[in-house]
Scaffold this motif. Structure first.
Motif, PDB file in Angstrom:
ATOM      1  N   PHE A  78       0.838  -1.191   0.000  1.00  0.00           N
ATOM      2  CA  PHE A  78       0.000   0.000   0.000  1.00  0.00           C
ATOM      3  C   PHE A  78       0.878   1.247   0.000  1.00  0.00           C
ATOM      4  CE2 PHE A  78      -2.728  -3.235   1.846  1.00  0.00           C
ATOM      5  CZ  PHE A  78      -3.930  -3.022   1.191  1.00  0.00           C
ATOM      6  N   GLU A  79       0.369   2.299  -0.644  1.00  0.00           N
ATOM      7  CA  GLU A  79       1.041   3.587  -0.663  1.00  0.00           C
ATOM      8  C   GLU A  79       0.053   4.673  -0.266  1.00  0.00           C
ATOM      9  OE1 GLU A  79       2.757   4.269  -4.468  1.00  0.00           O
ATOM     10  OE2 GLU A  79       4.110   2.527  -4.370  1.00  0.00           O
ATOM     11  N   ILE A  80       0.595   5.777   0.266  1.00  0.00           N
ATOM     12  CA  ILE A  80      -0.250   6.912   0.606  1.00  0.00           C
ATOM     13  C   ILE A  80      -1.015   7.346  -0.644  1.00  0.00           C
ATOM     14  CG2 ILE A  80      -0.306   9.293   1.456  1.00  0.00           C
ATOM     15  CD1 ILE A  80       0.570   7.286   3.551  1.00  0.00           C
ATOM     16  N   GLY A  81      -2.304   7.546  -0.493  1.00  0.00           N
ATOM     17  CA  GLY A  81      -3.132   7.982  -1.605  1.00  0.00           C
ATOM     18  C   GLY A  81      -3.843   6.861  -2.341  1.00  0.00           C
ATOM     19  N   ASP A  82      -3.508   5.604  -2.053  1.00  0.00           N
ATOM     20  CA  ASP A  82      -4.203   4.484  -2.696  1.00  0.00           C
ATOM     21  C   ASP A  82      -5.699   4.536  -2.386  1.00  0.00           C
ATOM     22  OD1 ASP A  82      -1.976   3.372  -3.875  1.00  0.00           O
ATOM     23  OD2 ASP A  82      -1.709   1.783  -2.379  1.00  0.00           O
ATOM     24  N   SER A  83      -6.505   4.221  -3.372  1.00  0.00           N
ATOM     25  CA  SER A  83      -7.952   4.128  -3.188  1.00  0.00           C
ATOM     26  C   SER A  83      -8.290   2.723  -2.710  1.00  0.00           C
ATOM     27  CB  SER A  83      -8.666   4.425  -4.506  1.00  0.00           C
ATOM     28  OG  SER A  83     -10.059   4.421  -4.338  1.00  0.00           O
ATOM     29  N   VAL A  84      -8.920   2.634  -1.541  1.00  0.00           N
ATOM     30  CA  VAL A  84      -9.122   1.333  -0.902  1.00  0.00           C
ATOM     31  C   VAL A  84     -10.516   1.234  -0.290  1.00  0.00           C
ATOM     32  CG1 VAL A  84      -6.667   1.012  -0.356  1.00  0.00           C
ATOM     33  CG2 VAL A  84      -8.171   2.164   1.295  1.00  0.00           C
ATOM     34  N   PRO A 108     -10.206  -1.149  -7.943  1.00  0.00           N
ATOM     35  CA  PRO A 108      -9.811  -1.004  -9.346  1.00  0.00           C
ATOM     36  C   PRO A 108     -10.219   0.369  -9.881  1.00  0.00           C
ATOM     37  CG  PRO A 108     -11.738  -2.418  -9.154  1.00  0.00           C
ATOM     38  CD  PRO A 108     -11.273  -2.157  -7.757  1.00  0.00           C
ATOM     39  N   ALA A 109      -9.679   0.728 -11.023  1.00  0.00           N
ATOM     40  CA  ALA A 109      -9.882   2.075 -11.579  1.00  0.00           C
ATOM     41  C   ALA A 109     -11.349   2.376 -11.861  1.00  0.00           C
ATOM     42  CB  ALA A 109      -9.048   2.234 -12.847  1.00  0.00           C
ATOM     43  N   ASN A 110     -12.160   1.358 -12.141  1.00  0.00           N
ATOM     44  CA  ASN A 110     -13.562   1.595 -12.491  1.00  0.00           C
ATOM     45  C   ASN A 110     -14.480   1.725 -11.279  1.00  0.00           C
ATOM     46  OD1 ASN A 110     -13.107  -1.245 -11.994  1.00  0.00           O
ATOM     47  ND2 ASN A 110     -15.144  -1.657 -12.815  1.00  0.00           N
ATOM     48  N   ILE A 111     -13.933   1.584 -10.065  1.00  0.00           N
ATOM     49  CA  ILE A 111     -14.734   1.664  -8.847  1.00  0.00           C
ATOM     50  C   ILE A 111     -14.262   2.841  -8.003  1.00  0.00           C
ATOM     51  CG2 ILE A 111     -15.404   0.486  -6.717  1.00  0.00           C
ATOM     52  CD1 ILE A 111     -16.648  -0.788  -9.125  1.00  0.00           C
ATOM     53  N   LEU A 285     -13.546  -9.808 -11.233  1.00  0.00           N
ATOM     54  CA  LEU A 285     -14.882  -9.676 -11.804  1.00  0.00           C
ATOM     55  C   LEU A 285     -15.447  -8.280 -11.558  1.00  0.00           C
ATOM     56  CD1 LEU A 285     -16.338 -13.139 -10.723  1.00  0.00           C
ATOM     57  CD2 LEU A 285     -15.401 -12.503 -12.952  1.00  0.00           C
ATOM     58  N   VAL A 286     -15.107  -7.687 -10.410  1.00  0.00           N
ATOM     59  CA  VAL A 286     -15.498  -6.297 -10.146  1.00  0.00           C
ATOM     60  C   VAL A 286     -14.799  -5.374 -11.135  1.00  0.00           C
ATOM     61  CG1 VAL A 286     -15.406  -4.419  -8.459  1.00  0.00           C
ATOM     62  CG2 VAL A 286     -15.954  -6.740  -7.698  1.00  0.00           C
ATOM     63  N   ALA A 287     -13.513  -5.600 -11.343  1.00  0.00           N
ATOM     64  CA  ALA A 287     -12.743  -4.763 -12.276  1.00  0.00           C
ATOM     65  C   ALA A 287     -13.260  -4.904 -13.705  1.00  0.00           C
ATOM     66  CB  ALA A 287     -11.260  -5.139 -12.216  1.00  0.00           C
ATOM     67  N   ALA A 288     -13.808  -6.077 -14.029  1.00  0.00           N
ATOM     68  CA  ALA A 288     -14.332  -6.317 -15.376  1.00  0.00           C
ATOM     69  C   ALA A 288     -15.771  -5.840 -15.536  1.00  0.00           C
ATOM     70  CB  ALA A 288     -14.246  -7.806 -15.697  1.00  0.00           C
ATOM     71  N   GLY A 289     -16.369  -5.349 -14.458  1.00  0.00           N
ATOM     72  CA  GLY A 289     -17.734  -4.859 -14.531  1.00  0.00           C
ATOM     73  C   GLY A 289     -18.795  -5.931 -14.422  1.00  0.00           C
TER      74      GLY A 289
END
Length: 327
Positions: A78-84, A108-111, A285-289
């Protein structure tokens, strides 16, 4: 770090308070919370019906999403600023919270964090109860009671992505239609006076391999009737009552399994194991929508009482959230 949080003054009153959060301990990260999920366990805790473990925060809230604000010792990946998004041991109804790194999912980028806050509790609940305890296999049939809830909407999508057939119940014509749009193969109105006959007419009696039951009460003997041989019934809620009168003969004749769980009962290690499995099996599967969180309503942090009232009304579809961002 300064934070605002929701305090339980009494079973009828939730108030906004201020304090300073402790630094992240070993194995933990500090999350600047954007959104927190509202769960039925929060309501039970407010009412004094869900005792807080000694190692948990007394502050309400079991799941959050936001940005990593600080990283404790012995944390990697993990890094500072990660979306979690994370499952926490209480403390989620707040502007910041400490979470175990192994109970945290990278989004993931889409969430975004609004959708991400609907993931941790529902994903882990469904994974543990449907796939671990229920042992759902592709081509089997899953019954989800309460298909319009946050857990129900997630269970339907996860099971369909797994290759299972899904039957669901929901309350009212509109909810049934929305549940059907999630991919459920069959949806029945649990408010119907002919519910048992409706199941029978659809040839579902004796055809359900796994049941995810949030209802309990008088639905328990119904679940036995619907279960296929070697069926597994997993109870995670008692919306229709905590007591049921049952016939034991169907358990014997069909070799049924009746079990249940709570997330807190999993323990730290069990939850960490579940998150590792989710990262490998469901997050792609979340990342794939293929699995998409469904949000009902977003309330401000100080409106936590209204958010819980919305859940208690039973009118919601999908997840109820609190917006914890400071303005």
């Amino acid at each position: 770090m300064h934070r605002q949080y929701i305090d339980i003054e009494n079973p009828d009153t939730l108030s906004l308070c201020n304090d300073t959060i402790a630094a992240a301990d070993a194995g933990e990260i500090t999350i600047a919370v954007d959104f927190a999920g509202v769960n039925r366990a929060d309501i039970l805790q407010r009412l004094g019906l869900y005792p807080v473990p000694d190692d948990a925060s007394p502050i309400l809230g079991l799941e959050v999403a936001g940005k990593v604000a600080a990283i404790g010792p012995n944390v990697e990946g993990f890094e500072i600023g990660d979306s979690v998004a994370a499952l926490v041991q209480g403390g989620g109804y707040a502007t910041s919270v400490n979470a175990r790194a192994d109970h945290t999912l990278k989004l993931p980028a889409n969430i975004n964090s609004r959708s991400g806050a609907a993931l941790p509790e529902a994903l882990l609940t469904v994974w543990h109860n449907v796939f671990t305890l229920g042992r759902l296999k592709p081509d089997e049939t899953l019954l989800v009671h309460g298909g319009g809830s946050g857990i129900g909407t997630m269970a339907i999508q996860m099971a369909k992505a797994w290759g299972a057939r899904v039957v669901a119940t929901a309350g009212g014509h509109e909810k049934c239609a929305r549940v059907r749009s999630l991919g459920a193969d069959l949806v029945l109105d649990y408010r119907s006076d002919t519910l048992r006959e409706d199941f029978k007419n659809l040839a579902l009696t004796g055809a359900i391999d796994v049941t995810l039951d949030m209802a309990g009460g008088d639905f328990t003997p119904l679940n036995f009737e619907l279960a296929a041989p070697d069926g597994r019934i997993v109870c995670i809620g008692v919306m229709r009552g905590s007591k049921a009168e049952i016939e034991l003969v169907p358990i014997l004749m069909k070799r049924l399994t009746l079990t249940g769980s709570t997330l807190r009962g999993l323990g730290m290690g069990g939850r960490a194991k579940g998150f590792a499995a989710l990262q490998e099996t469901m997050m792609p599967l979340v990342a794939a929508g293929q699995i998409e969180p469904h949000i009902d309503t977003v309330f401000r942090l100080e409106e936590a009482t209204a958010a819980q009232n919305r859940m208690q009304s039973g009118e919601h579809f999908g997840k109820i959230l609190l917006d914890c961002r400071q303005t």
